[in-house]
Design an enzyme around this catalytic site. Structure first.
Site, PDB file in Angstrom:
ATOM      1  N   GLY A 226       0.823  -1.196   0.000  1.00  0.00           N
ATOM      2  CA  GLY A 226       0.000   0.000   0.000  1.00  0.00           C
ATOM      3  C   GLY A 226       0.859   1.248   0.000  1.00  0.00           C
ATOM      4  N   PRO A 227       0.258   2.402  -0.186  1.00  0.00           N
ATOM      5  CA  PRO A 227       1.011   3.658  -0.217  1.00  0.00           C
ATOM      6  C   PRO A 227       1.599   3.988   1.153  1.00  0.00           C
ATOM      7  CG  PRO A 227      -1.348   4.071  -0.264  1.00  0.00           C
ATOM      8  CD  PRO A 227      -1.180   2.602  -0.421  1.00  0.00           C
ATOM      9  N   PRO A 228       2.536   4.918   1.215  1.00  0.00           N
ATOM     10  CA  PRO A 228       3.137   5.282   2.503  1.00  0.00           C
ATOM     11  C   PRO A 228       2.100   5.893   3.454  1.00  0.00           C
ATOM     12  CG  PRO A 228       4.458   6.105   0.664  1.00  0.00           C
ATOM     13  CD  PRO A 228       3.179   5.619   0.086  1.00  0.00           C
ATOM     14  N   GLY A 229       2.286   5.596   4.726  1.00  0.00           N
ATOM     15  CA  GLY A 229       1.477   6.243   5.751  1.00  0.00           C
ATOM     16  C   GLY A 229       0.133   5.640   6.013  1.00  0.00           C
ATOM     17  N   VAL A 230      -0.136   4.393   5.530  1.00  0.00           N
ATOM     18  CA  VAL A 230      -1.447   3.790   5.771  1.00  0.00           C
ATOM     19  C   VAL A 230      -1.411   2.796   6.923  1.00  0.00           C
ATOM     20  CG1 VAL A 230      -2.238   4.118   3.398  1.00  0.00           C
ATOM     21  CG2 VAL A 230      -1.008   2.031   4.015  1.00  0.00           C
ATOM     22  N   GLY A 231      -0.235   2.594   7.548  1.00  0.00           N
ATOM     23  CA  GLY A 231      -0.168   1.774   8.753  1.00  0.00           C
ATOM     24  C   GLY A 231       0.345   0.368   8.549  1.00  0.00           C
ATOM     25  N   LYS A 232       1.173   0.152   7.534  1.00  0.00           N
ATOM     26  CA  LYS A 232       1.677  -1.205   7.271  1.00  0.00           C
ATOM     27  C   LYS A 232       2.595  -1.678   8.402  1.00  0.00           C
ATOM     28  CE  LYS A 232       3.500  -0.055   3.317  1.00  0.00           C
ATOM     29  NZ  LYS A 232       3.066   1.355   3.271  1.00  0.00           N
ATOM     30  N   THR A 233       3.544  -0.836   8.791  1.00  0.00           N
ATOM     31  CA  THR A 233       4.505  -1.231   9.828  1.00  0.00           C
ATOM     32  C   THR A 233       3.832  -1.383  11.186  1.00  0.00           C
ATOM     33  OG1 THR A 233       6.246  -0.056   8.621  1.00  0.00           O
ATOM     34  CG2 THR A 233       6.698  -0.646  10.917  1.00  0.00           C
TER      35      THR A 233
ATOM     36  N   SER B 186      -3.419   1.424 -18.231  1.00  0.00           N
ATOM     37  CA  SER B 186      -4.741   1.887 -17.797  1.00  0.00           C
ATOM     38  C   SER B 186      -5.092   3.280 -18.295  1.00  0.00           C
ATOM     39  CB  SER B 186      -4.831   1.854 -16.268  1.00  0.00           C
ATOM     40  OG  SER B 186      -3.867   2.725 -15.705  1.00  0.00           O
TER      41      SER B 186
ATOM     42  N   LYS C  85      -7.808   4.204  -7.229  1.00  0.00           N
ATOM     43  CA  LYS C  85      -8.163   5.209  -8.226  1.00  0.00           C
ATOM     44  C   LYS C  85      -9.463   5.922  -7.862  1.00  0.00           C
ATOM     45  CE  LYS C  85      -5.778   2.751 -11.931  1.00  0.00           C
ATOM     46  NZ  LYS C  85      -5.908   1.960 -13.173  1.00  0.00           N
TER      47      LYS C  85
END
Length: 800
Positions: free
Chosen positions: A366-373, A689, A732
């Site tokens: 996912g994009p940065p800052g979405v809480g993966k870590t 796309s 998107k």
């Protein structure tokens, strides 16, 4: 040189008569000075013939030094000044060579070579000896004598008798010749003394060489003394230690070394190692016990044993899996992300029912800052396990994963084993961050090394180059994170289960800010809850006007900036509490940083709004097309990748194939150039796309019909005009929502992907699902008619 050979002229009643033509004896590394006796060994036939000629005549030859070893018989290859020497004795050596004992008579100058074969002969001139003695010469003589006496006292190679013999030489010139003949200096420097005909010059040069030799002797003696002292200290320490061992043995005590070995042996027994590791540790301990502590390998061996002992071979935390409690922890730490949470809870449920289950390797994308870590930390907390995180971003050395061989200086195990040791547990949650940013170079491919780590079928016996024994990683729960999947090698990606984390919509960001970001920043900046309060409208203003991202990282920074400015006002006693509303946000942070992409947009010809999916989430793309006179064809700009360029070519080919339907003149494309540009030219763009967007921009340009600016679109196209499905639909759609676009055109086959989008968001937006480009043109081009399917006749419904 033996002292009784220093002077031999006393055996002669007078100086032998030296003829003006002498046999020449060229020598490469031997010089004989006048009045000095020296031995010479001759091995080649030509020089032996010179000696035989001299012995049959007056026993006198002219000895000259050679400048180089090539063509030594040439006059220009011989030094101009040599010595006339008298052959005192000749003897044969069993190996066939000839030994001579010669005495120098006087200096001679080579005038001319008169014969080359069978042996060289030449005209020579005697050089009279300089016997002048001045005050300076006498001073130089005394200085030379004093320094040479000191050299004799320091050098082990010069006998004391030589110093006594030197004292008896009063002639300064002879003194210089005698001293230089007893020094081990370069042949060129000896030749310089031989060619110094003036006594003062000769003594000056000799003094320079003597001073240098004296300094070298002093330095050598100093080094020898220091080495001898160290050896004596080492021997003394060795004897004392041996005595201490003997005393301790008599008293029944163990020495420090024995105690250390016994301690290591006990630790090895308690470490719970595998059979292979135990065998390797005992072998290394036996090797260490026979090694002196001063040995260079001692520290390497001891460090290796420390690593084997300190690893948690059997130690691990007990899983405390409570599904309702785990759900509470995940909900408390993260807002939204329901699909991801459900998959994590399923994984925990399987682990609870079957403890031996190896389970998949999860990959959060996912994009940065979405809480993966932070999701990894929550999983560790829910399972009661230790948490280890290591970032793979920028890694290019395979040894970072597998470790270095012990033969290298400063070698260590790889990051995997280091993380296990740090966790002090054999079953931690191990997060490998940024796995999509692993590189490779001449040091190896870390991604290939990760194949063994992240394969449940192989990591039961992971081999680290430093340990050289297998380590079981099957109990470790590995979690990886990435922004995109394109850069992850396929074999590595195949070993992981991908869980996608899309960006947040505005309502979700509002809840995250209220529940997590504001309390955290308030605490970090030393503020109390009663001192600062954010209204919902203020947070929405921060989201829409001061950040533009899929995650919430920048939103937290802006909230922190507001808290810092508020903290300063409170610290300066200007206010006691503050309520942050939209007007206060502008006052604290200044003018808005971002504007809606659609705020200044209007319906234009040749400009279409597309949707793209990048490593930082979904974004909107504006495709601009224009035409001009020329015959260059299609021009593409904006850092487009190969796939996007091919989509543009396909779009143009489709429109050209149906030029009659668009009322385009037959020779239009031969007389006009088409230029397609996508702004933000410094940002690389690629992917199929954008095909629908490119086609719409070209159709608008060529039909001169404006494109509706309030509709965004995505989809791949074929040459027949069919619209194919694409990926990243949720990202998107969220990008369109963030940009203020409520209408989105999607491929018909992507209709099922709307289930990923929250229901309340779907109700606020309008979606058009299309199968053909004609449908897209009908929706986007103003005044357009109903499009025709490629399988219908052209008379039924026209596009234009």
């Amino acid at each position: 040189m033996n002292a009784n050979l220093l002077h031999h002229l006393s055996d002669f009643n007078e100086m032998p008569v030296i003829p003006d033509e002498l046999p020449l004896l060229p020598m490469a590394n031997i010089l004989v000075f006048p009045y000095v006796v020296a031995p010479i060994i001759i091995t080649d036939e030509e020089r032996m013939s010179v000696i035989n000629e001299a012995l049959s005549d007056r026993k006198i030859v002219g000895l000259f030094g050679i400048r180089s070893t090539e063509e030594d018989g040439r006059r220009d290859n011989l030094y101009p000044v040599g010595t006339a020497v008298f052959i005192l004795k000749m003897f044969r050596i069993p190996d066939g060579s000839m030994g001579l004992m010669v005495q120098g008579l006087t200096r001679i100058r080579l005038e001319k070579i008169t014969q080359h074969k069978p042996f060289p002969k030449g005209k020579v001139a005697l050089i009279p000896e300089d016997t002048s003695v001045s005050v300076k010469v006498e001073a130089l003589r005394r200085e030379v004598l004093e320094i040479f006496q000191e050299i004799v006292s320091l050098s082990p190679l010069l006998p004391e008798e030589l110093g006594q013999a030197i004292d008896n030489v009063e002639n300064p010139g002879r003194l210089a010749d005698l001293i230089i003949s007893n020094l081990k200096i370069a042949i060129t420097e000896r030749q310089n003394i031989l060619e110094a005909l003036d006594v003062e010059t000769r003594l000056t040069k000799l003094l320079e060489y003597l001073s240098r030799e004296l300094e070298l002797l002093k330095l050598g003696n100093k080094i020898q003394t220091e080495v001898k002292t160290k050896i004596e200290d080492s021997q003394r320490e060795y004897f004392l230690r041996e005595q201490m061992k003997a005393i301790q043995k008599e008293l029944g005590d163990k020495d420090e070394r024995t105690a250390e070995i016994d301690e290591l042996k006990e630790k090895i027994k308690k470490a719970g190692m595998s059979a292979e590791a135990l065998e390797a540790a005992e072998k290394e301990l036996d090797r260490l016990s026979k090694m002196p502590p001063q040995a260079a390998e001692y520290t390497v061996s001891r460090t290796y044993l420390d690593w084997l002992i300190s690893l948690p071979w059997q130690k691990g935390t007990e899983d405390r899996i409570d599904i309702p409690q785990a759900k509470e922890i995940l909900d408390a730490d993260h807002y939204g992300l329901e699909d991801v949470k459900d998959r994590i809870l399923e994984f925990l449920a399987v682990r609870k029912l079957k403890e031996s289950s190896k389970g998949p390797i999860l990959c959060f994308v996912g994009p940065p800052g979405v809480g993966k870590t932070s999701l990894g930390r929550s999983i560790a907390r829910a399972m009661g396990r230790e948490f280890v995180r290591y970032s793979l971003g920028g890694m290019r050395d395979e040894a970072e994963i597998r470790g270095h061989r012990r033969t290298y200086i400063g070698s260590l195990p790889g990051r995997i084993i280091q993380g296990i040791k740090k966790a002090k547990s054999s079953n931690p949650v191990f997060m490998l961050d940024e796995i999509d940013k692993v590189g490779m170079d001449f040091r190896g491919d870390p991604a290939s090394a990760l194949l063994e780590v992240l394969d449940p079928e192989q990591n039961t016996a992971f081999s680290d180059h430093y340990l050289e024994v297998p380590y079981d990683l099957s109990r470790v729960m590995f979690i990886t994170t990435a922004n995109v999947l394109d850069t992850i090698p396929r074999p590595l990606l195949d070993r992981m289960e991908v869980l996608r984390l899309a960006g947040y919509i505005e309502d979700e960001k509002l809840q995250i800010a209220r529940q997590y970001l504001v309390p955290r920043q308030r605490e970090e900046n030393g503020l109390k809850k009663s001192q600062i309060r954010f209204t919902d409208k203020a947070i929405r203003r921060l989201i829409s006007d001061y950040t533009r991202e899929a995650g919430v990282r920048n939103l937290e920074r802006e909230i922190g900036s507001c808290c810092r400015k508020a903290a300063r006002l409170i610290a300066e006693n200007q206010i006691q509490k503050i309520s942050v509303d939209p007007e206060k946000v502008t006052e604290l942070l200044g003018a808005r940083k971002y504007f809606s992409e659609m705020a200044e947009r209007r319906d234009e010809i040749g400009v279409a709004t597309g949707l793209a999916w990048t490593s930082v989430g979904g974004v909107i793309l504006f495709v601009e097309a224009t035409t001009m006179s020329g015959n260059k064809g299609l021009v593409l700009t904006g850092q487009l990748g190969d796939v996007m360029k091919e989509s543009a070519q396909a779009a143009l080919s489709y429109i050209r194939s149906r030029a009659g339907d668009f009322n385009i003149e037959a020779d239009y494309f031969q007389k006009h150039d088409l230029h397609i540009h996508i702004p933000e030219g410094a940002t690389p763009k690629d992917g199929p796309s954008a095909g629908v967007t490119l086609s719409t921009a070209l159709a608008s340009l060529l039909t001169q019909r404006p494109v509706r600016h309030d509709i965004a679109m995505t989809g791949e196209i074929t040459l027949r005009g069919k619209v194919l499905p694409v990926g990243g639909i949720k990202e998107k759609v969220l990008a369109a929502k963030r940009s203020g676009i409520q209408k989105v055109i999607l491929p018909k086959l992507n209709e099922k992907d709307l289930e990923e989008i929250p229901e309340h968001l779907r109700k606020k937006m309008t979606f058009y699902f299309v199968e053909w480009l004609g449908e897209v043109f009908s929706l986007t081009l103003k005044n357009g008619r109903k499009p025709r399917s490629p399988n219908t006749s052209r008379t039924q419904n026209d596009i234009v």
